[in-house]
Write a protein that holds these residues in place. Structure first.
Motif, short mmCIF file in Angstrom:
data_model
loop_
_atom_site.label_atom_id
_atom_site.label_comp_id
_atom_site.label_asym_id
_atom_site.label_seq_id
_atom_site.Cartn_x
_atom_site.Cartn_y
_atom_site.Cartn_z
N THR A 16 0.83 -1.21 0.00
CA THR A 16 0.00 0.00 0.00
C THR A 16 0.86 1.25 0.00
O THR A 16 0.60 2.20 -0.75
CB THR A 16 -0.94 0.01 1.22
OG1 THR A 16 -1.79 -1.14 1.15
CG2 THR A 16 -1.79 1.26 1.26
N LYS A 17 1.90 1.25 0.81
CA LYS A 17 2.79 2.43 0.87
C LYS A 17 3.48 2.66 -0.46
O LYS A 17 3.58 3.79 -0.92
CB LYS A 17 3.82 2.26 1.99
CG LYS A 17 3.20 2.41 3.36
CD LYS A 17 4.21 2.23 4.46
CE LYS A 17 3.50 2.32 5.80
NZ LYS A 17 4.40 2.17 6.92
N TYR A 18 3.95 1.59 -1.10
CA TYR A 18 4.62 1.75 -2.39
C TYR A 18 3.65 2.14 -3.48
O TYR A 18 4.00 2.91 -4.38
CB TYR A 18 5.41 0.50 -2.76
CG TYR A 18 6.77 0.51 -2.10
CD1 TYR A 18 7.80 1.30 -2.59
CD2 TYR A 18 7.00 -0.24 -0.95
CE1 TYR A 18 9.03 1.34 -1.97
CE2 TYR A 18 8.23 -0.21 -0.32
CZ TYR A 18 9.25 0.59 -0.83
OH TYR A 18 10.45 0.64 -0.21
N THR A 19 2.43 1.68 -3.42
CA THR A 19 1.42 2.09 -4.39
C THR A 19 1.14 3.58 -4.27
O THR A 19 1.08 4.28 -5.28
CB THR A 19 0.12 1.28 -4.19
OG1 THR A 19 0.40 -0.10 -4.39
CG2 THR A 19 -0.97 1.73 -5.15
N LYS A 20 1.02 4.06 -3.04
CA LYS A 20 0.79 5.49 -2.83
C LYS A 20 1.99 6.31 -3.31
O LYS A 20 1.83 7.36 -3.92
CB LYS A 20 0.50 5.77 -1.36
CG LYS A 20 -0.85 5.28 -0.92
CD LYS A 20 -1.10 5.55 0.55
CE LYS A 20 -2.43 4.99 0.99
NZ LYS A 20 -2.69 5.21 2.42
N LEU A 21 3.20 5.82 -3.04
CA LEU A 21 4.41 6.50 -3.49
C LEU A 21 4.43 6.58 -5.01
O LEU A 21 4.68 7.65 -5.59
CB LEU A 21 5.64 5.76 -2.97
CG LEU A 21 6.99 6.28 -3.44
CD1 LEU A 21 7.25 7.68 -2.91
CD2 LEU A 21 8.09 5.33 -3.00
N GLU A 22 4.14 5.48 -5.67
CA GLU A 22 4.12 5.46 -7.13
C GLU A 22 3.06 6.40 -7.70
O GLU A 22 3.29 7.07 -8.71
CB GLU A 22 3.88 4.04 -7.64
CG GLU A 22 5.05 3.11 -7.40
CD GLU A 22 4.73 1.66 -7.70
OE1 GLU A 22 3.61 1.37 -8.16
OE2 GLU A 22 5.61 0.83 -7.46
N GLU A 23 1.91 6.49 -7.04
CA GLU A 23 0.86 7.40 -7.49
C GLU A 23 1.31 8.85 -7.38
O GLU A 23 1.05 9.66 -8.29
CB GLU A 23 -0.42 7.18 -6.67
CG GLU A 23 -1.13 5.89 -6.99
CD GLU A 23 -2.27 5.59 -6.03
OE1 GLU A 23 -2.44 6.32 -5.02
OE2 GLU A 23 -3.00 4.62 -6.28
#
Length: 67
Positions: A16-23
């Motif tokens: 979830t954290k990496y998905t938010k970072l990528e977004e």
């Protein structure tokens, strides 16, 4: 011993954290490509995303305190 459910929860939190970072990075990239932000703004913003959190000081970051 760590239970499987705990590992799954950790994996999910990390994903979830990496998905938010990528977004956030994609949003910045889109603004950069649309000439909405300068190169300097884009690079500074991305470096802040990858840098230590605001509550950390240089002394707490491993390798920066002369250790």
């Amino acid at each position: 011993m760590i239970e499987k459910g705990s590992c799954d929860d950790l994996d999910r939190d990390v994903a979830t954290k990496y998905t938010k970072l990528e977004e956030k990075i994609q949003s910045l990239w889109d603004k950069y490509m649309g000439n909405e932000v300068t190169t300097s703004h884009f690079l500074k913003s991305v470096s802040r995303l990858y840098g230590p959190s605001n509550n950390m000081t240089a002394d707490l970051v491993v390798g920066l305190s002369g250790e």
